[in-house]
Design an enzyme around this catalytic site. Structure first.
Site, PDB file in Angstrom:
ATOM      1  CD  GLU A 401      30.862  26.310  64.090  1.00 33.59           C
ATOM      2  OE1 GLU A 401      30.569  25.147  63.747  1.00 33.59           O
ATOM      3  OE2 GLU A 401      30.115  27.005  64.810  1.00 33.59           O
ATOM      4  CG  HIS A 468      28.632  29.188  75.408  1.00 33.95           C
ATOM      5  ND1 HIS A 468      28.152  27.940  75.733  1.00 33.95           N
ATOM      6  CD2 HIS A 468      28.028  29.523  74.239  1.00 33.95           C
ATOM      7  CE1 HIS A 468      27.295  27.544  74.809  1.00 33.95           C
ATOM      8  NE2 HIS A 468      27.199  28.487  73.885  1.00 33.95           N
TER       9      HIS A 468
END
Ligand SMILES: Cc1ncc(C[n+]2csc(CCOP(=O)(O)OP(=O)(O)O)c2C)c(N)n1
Ligand SMILES: [Mg+2]
Length: 664
Positions: A401, A468
């Site tokens: 990322e 998550h």
């Protein structure tokens, strides 16, 4: 001195080369001495990292490149390279003195400069984070048919960062011709290389990326120059990156304040025998045929030039703190785009429709993310886009990322318009430096825009546990220069993505996962971008003002309806910069405020919203405002625990009842 380099990659002969190279090496040394002097006199603050011992690498590596065509990021000891690329010595003195004429207007100091309009990206301190910007800059320029190559530099210490690996990996996977130069000066601050890495040569790592690598003597400017020319020729032929390790020296401490007593006397004596200026000077007479007298003339002209530069700026005023020359956000330029309508879409469809719209209207737009290509994304929001626009515009990226954001940032500087999907908002923490400190401060530091759109599927309620389910708007709001949008309906989702894309600043759009497929509604986008960055009213009422966003809006609405309390419900929609005026007016009307947020209280936005409204609307409040939020714990996994964790209708009803009872 005019460079006069002819057709790229034509090379200088040694006779042509040495006077040019020595000029820049001596200029760099003289300027560094001048900065050290100004530091000791107190006119220069901060870190003054001297390049003594690096000059041959800095000058030799940059002479073959083309300013304004090739994409470049330099390091704190690369003043010689900045000068080769056209930095004005007087402007550099201003930069170090942080005065009113500093190229960064005193917003950044010393080495943190560049010229993004000439593709020399401004440095940030965080080692490793510049590399991927060059990868992205070269990628986007070449995609438009340009013949750009890249030069990016890292120290021996910086090669230990994750971003070093991530950037080399992307460049090799995507075949992006960037020259990665490692300036190995044997120390990272005080840490010797034996504690930094265990391979024989840092260039050995090239094999792990399937690219060529080489280690050379970085104290020999001609050797550096020739090696770089060779590497560039190879890169042009293969389109692949190249890892070049230059063994150079750090003849001074890490910075002026460091005496470097961790370097042994013997080591220092050995180094002095390889001192790069002395070696280039010898070659200047041996190869260039210059006499001692003519070399002194050249040197004293440079000393005069630097003295003149210092004298010329001596009376430049300090920056005026009352009139900041730049603001945190680049001003929006695009006000109107094509309209769009859809009779019924879910939020997830609205994402796909917006991405399709943006790709269709903007050939320079491209998507980056993990599994967004043929797989269409973890939440299928890029459905059909890879098939329609191809793998170069819907790019499946490696799992990195940080460097992916860096790549996007670099691409935004050379004509690309990136839209990056994080598979989950939680993984945004991998890119905090790149988003929060590099991209978000880009305009503040460089004066140029950084148009970047990040999509972050967030929130809980689907039993995915602590890694998550995150709601991170509070975290990201800590970074000035970043805009945050949190849509909740299909209309808002479409608007947020389109307006975020056309905004000249980095924008994060939060997309609540629970809402992707739970809500259906029409999209009627007028094309007017001027009115989008504002709070949205959800329902009108006059007894209490409720502020909620994401999945909490429906909870707030249901709670208010179940109590029969007349609630004025607002979605702030733009969470940074907050635009609370209509909500403050609402509180003036109702006298009561409830904020409902899915994250914990600490460093969530709710307390800040309450504080702002108290500051600006204190006299209108009939009772203390309330915050309904999750506890300050990670989101738990088991469904019984998660449903206890996330605020529900019952919590909101209780808060509303308390608020109404609190009227006094
Ligand atoms: C990510 C990060 N961690 C720590 C620092 C603090 N720091 C600044 S320079 C430096 C040493 C860098 O060593 P190296 O990469 O070898 O470059 P050199 O200073 O030797 O040119 C450190 C630790 C930083 N700038 N960035
Ligand atoms: Mg070092």
């Amino acid at each position: 001195m005019a460079l006069g380099l002819r057709v790229f990659p034509e090379r200088y002969s040694e006779t042509e080369f040495y006077p040019i190279a020595y000029h820049y090496m001596y200029l760099a040394r003289t300027m560094d001495n001048c900065f050290a002097d100004l530091f000791r006199k107190g006119s220069v603050k901060g870190t003054v990292a001297l390049s003594h011992g690096t000059e041959a690498t800095a000058v030799g590596m940059s002479l073959p490149f083309r300013s304004g065509i090739d994409v470049v990021s330099l390091l704190h000891r690369d003043i010689g390279a900045h000068l080769v690329f056209g930095a004005d010595p007087a402007k550099l003195v201003c930069q170090y003195m942080a005065n009113a004429q500093s190229p960064t207007h005193g917003r950044e100091g010393n080495v943190h400069h560049g010229d993004q309009s000439r593709r020399r990206f401004p440095m940030l301190s965080h080692l490793g984070n510049m590399l991927s910007t060059v990868v992205g800059g070269v990628w986007a320029a070449r995609r438009q048919g340009e013949d750009s190559l890249g030069l990016t530099v890292i120290g021996d210490g910086g090669t230990s960062t994750g971003d070093f690996h991530e950037s080399l990996n992307i460049a090799s996977v995507r075949k992006i011709p960037v020259l990665f130069v490692v300036e190995n000066n044997h120390y990272a601050f005080s840490t010797p290389t034996r504690l930094q890495y265990a391979c024989a040569n840092l260039s050995d790592r090239a094999a792990g990326y399937g690219i060529p690598g080489k280690t050379i003597d970085g104290t020999d400017v001609w050797e550096v120059y020739c090696a770089v020319c060779d590497a560039l020729e190879q890169m042009r032929q293969t389109g692949m990156p190249f890892l070049l390790e230059c063994r150079c020296l750090r003849l001074m401490g890490h910075a002026v304040y460091d005496q470097a007593d961790y370097v042994s006397v013997q080591e220092r004596e050995e180094w002095l025998l390889r001192e790069p200026l002395m070696r280039a000077r010898l070659q200047l007479s041996a190869v260039g045929g210059l006499t001692e007298e003519s070399i002194r003339v050249l040197e004293s002209a440079i000393e005069t030039q630097v003295n003149d530069a210092v004298n010329a700026v001596a009376n430049v005023p300090r920056p005026d703190p009352t009139t900041p020359p730049w603001h945190v956000f680049a001003p929006s330029v695009i006000k109107r785009v094509d309209p769009f309508t859809s009779s019924a879409a879910k939020n997830g469809n609205a994402v796909t429709l917006a991405l399709d719209y943006l790709l269709q209207h903007n050939p320079e737009a491209f998507l980056l993310g993990q599994d967004i290509g043929p797989y269409c994304g973890a939440f299928k929001t890029s459905k059909g886009l890879s098939a329609k626009y191809g793998p170069d515009r819907v790019m499946d990226m490696p799992i990195c990322e940080s460097a992916t954001v860096g790549m996007a940032l670099g691409a935004s500087q050379t004509g690309g318009r990136p839209i990056m999907e994080f598979q989950f908002a939680d993984f945004g923490t991998e890119a905090v430096t790149q988003i929060g400190l590099n991209a978000a401060t880009w305009f503040f530091r460089s004066g140029g825009p950084a148009p970047l759109l990040f999509r972050m599927p967030c929130g809980g309620g689907i039993n995915l546990g602590a890694f998550h389910s995150g709601e991170f708007e509070g975290l990201w709001s800590r970074f000035p220069g970043l805009k945050l949008l949190y849509p909740s309906t299909p209309q808002e989702t479409f608007e947020a993505l389109v307006a975020g894309f056309y905004d000249p600043n980095p924008v994060i759009v939060f997309e609540h996962k629970l809402l992707y497929w739970s809500k259906t509604g029409p999209i009627d986008f007028s094309g007017d971008l001027t009115d989008i960055f504002k709070p949205r009213t959800v329902s009108a009422g006059d007894q209490v003002t409720i502020v909620a966003w994401g999945a909490m809006i429906d909870i707030a609405l249901a709670a208010a309806q179940s109590t029969g309390i007349s609630a004025d419900i607002w979605n702030p929609f733009i969470l940074q910069p907050l635009a609370l005026e209509p909500i403050i007016r609402s509180v003036a009307k109702t006298g009561r405020l409830l904020v409902v947020q899915e994250s914990g209280a600490t460093a969530g936005l709710g307390n800040n919203i309450i504080a702002q409204i108290c500051i600006h609307g204190y006299t209108t409040l009939k009772c203390a405002p309330q915050l309904v939020c999750a506890p300050d714990t990670p989101a738990p996994f088991a469904k019984e625990l998660e449903s206890r964790y996330i605020p529900d209708i019952r919590c909101v009803v209780k808060a509303l009842t308390d608020l109404m009872g609190g009227e006094g």
